[in-house]
Design a protein around this motif. Structure first.
Motif, mmCIF file in Angstrom:
data_model
loop_
_atom_site.group_PDB
_atom_site.id
_atom_site.type_symbol
_atom_site.label_atom_id
_atom_site.label_comp_id
_atom_site.label_asym_id
_atom_site.label_seq_id
_atom_site.Cartn_x
_atom_site.Cartn_y
_atom_site.Cartn_z
ATOM 1 N N ASP A 53 0.854 -1.150 0.069
ATOM 2 C CA ASP A 53 -0.249 -0.114 -0.021
ATOM 3 C C ASP A 53 0.664 1.111 -0.066
ATOM 4 O O ASP A 53 0.378 2.328 -0.185
ATOM 5 N N ARG A 54 2.120 1.131 0.155
ATOM 6 C CA ARG A 54 2.988 2.286 0.153
ATOM 7 C C ARG A 54 3.852 2.571 -0.915
ATOM 8 O O ARG A 54 4.348 3.664 -1.065
ATOM 9 N N THR A 75 -0.691 -8.014 -4.841
ATOM 10 C CA THR A 75 -0.348 -6.561 -4.327
ATOM 11 C C THR A 75 -1.060 -5.877 -5.492
ATOM 12 O O THR A 75 -1.177 -4.364 -5.101
ATOM 13 N N ARG A 77 0.433 -4.313 -7.911
ATOM 14 C CA ARG A 77 1.588 -3.744 -8.379
ATOM 15 C C ARG A 77 2.283 -4.393 -9.112
ATOM 16 O O ARG A 77 2.690 -5.522 -9.180
#
Ligand SMILES: *Cc1c(COP(=O)(O)O)cnc(C)c1O
Length: 273
Positions: A53-54, A75, A77
């Protein structure tokens, strides 16, 4: 260190998250978290989940490192694969949500549809494009993002000089250059900075002895020494350690055991960290 039934490895994911947040606060640019080599041994699956999330995206060495843990599925990502491309076809990369790094015309042309990044050689001299070929490779891959593996600020400047203004995004900094505002460019790629202080490796003393003259292979002499069941086969090398909160050292390493400097008060079962 690799685990064995005598070696306990504890990973502090809260610390990894805090480290990640510190990098974000310090640099204020997107973070491409380097989780290659199973997140430096901490476990890429759990590390990536903990910081997904970061971070903006992840960085692996071979694309299989991303697919083997379902990085995209878990994720959401993308990943960059910075090692030499191991998959033949662009479609394989696209399906896996992994972007390859390329460093020559052949790779750039072949992997164009996978939105490759150009890796520029600014001194590292491996898996990277020599300066004189940069324009050709950029054109062959329709490349919009370039990076270098910089060890110092001069190499960052070299990247900017060679490709600045010709691509949409540039990055150069791993952990060692995060403190340099000029190195941050459009993103940073920290590995070590995420993991610092997040691993505790412990193994108990299985013997504690008063020294009787030269000991071990090397004939070391200490008032007291301890023995642990970890050695070269676990990746251990001579160096610093802690015993009961006190600084000590691993004196001599064998294949599956090692000698540590111990104190009179140390007991069998106490942990060497
Ligand atoms: C390993 C690696 C990094 C991360 O390096 P750290 O020093 O661990 O932060 C960044 N970029 C590239 C290309 C790498 O290979």
């Amino acid at each position: 260190m690799s685990p064995s039934r005598f070696v306990r490895i504890v990973v502090d994911l809260d610390r990894v998250r805090a480290n990640c947040q510190r990098v974000i606060d310090q640099t204020r640019v997107p973070v491409i978290a380097v989780v290659k080599a199973d997140a430096y041994g901490l476990g890429a699956e759990r590390v990536s989940r903990a910081i997904a999330d970061r971070v903006e995206s992840f960085c692996v060495f071979a694309p299989e490192e991303a697919t083997s843990i379902g990085l995209w599925e878990r994720t959401g990502r993308e990943a960059i694969a910075i090692g030499p491309p191991t998959w033949e076809r662009a479609e394989e990369y696209v399906a896996a949500h992994v972007r390859p790094a390329v460093c020559n015309v052949e790779q750039a042309r072949r992997l164009k549809d996978a939105r490759p990044l150009l890796c520029v050689d600014t001194g590292q001299q491996r898996f990277a494009c020599p300066p004189e070929q940069v324009p050709e490779v950029l054109a062959a891959g329709g490349i919009e993002e370039a990076y270098t593996h910089a060890a110092n600020l001069d190499q960052v400047r070299e990247l900017v000089r060679m490709v600045g203004g010709r691509v949409r995004r540039l990055h150069a900094a791993g952990s060692s250059l995060l403190h340099e505002p000029e190195a941050r460019l459009d993103a940073v790629r920290p590995g070590l900075a995420l993991y610092r202080g997040a691993v505790r490796i412990a193994t108990p003393l299985v013997e504690v002895r008063r020294g009787r003259g030269p000991a071990g292979y090397s004939g070391f002499v200490t008032p007291w020494h301890g023995v642990i069941l970890a050695g070269y086969s676990n990746g251990l090398r001579p160096g610093p350690c802690h015993i009961n909160g006190r600084r000590s050292r691993v004196i001599e390493v064998g294949m599956q055991s090692a000698f540590v400097e111990a104190g009179e008060a140390d007991r069998v079962g106490d942990e060497v960290e």
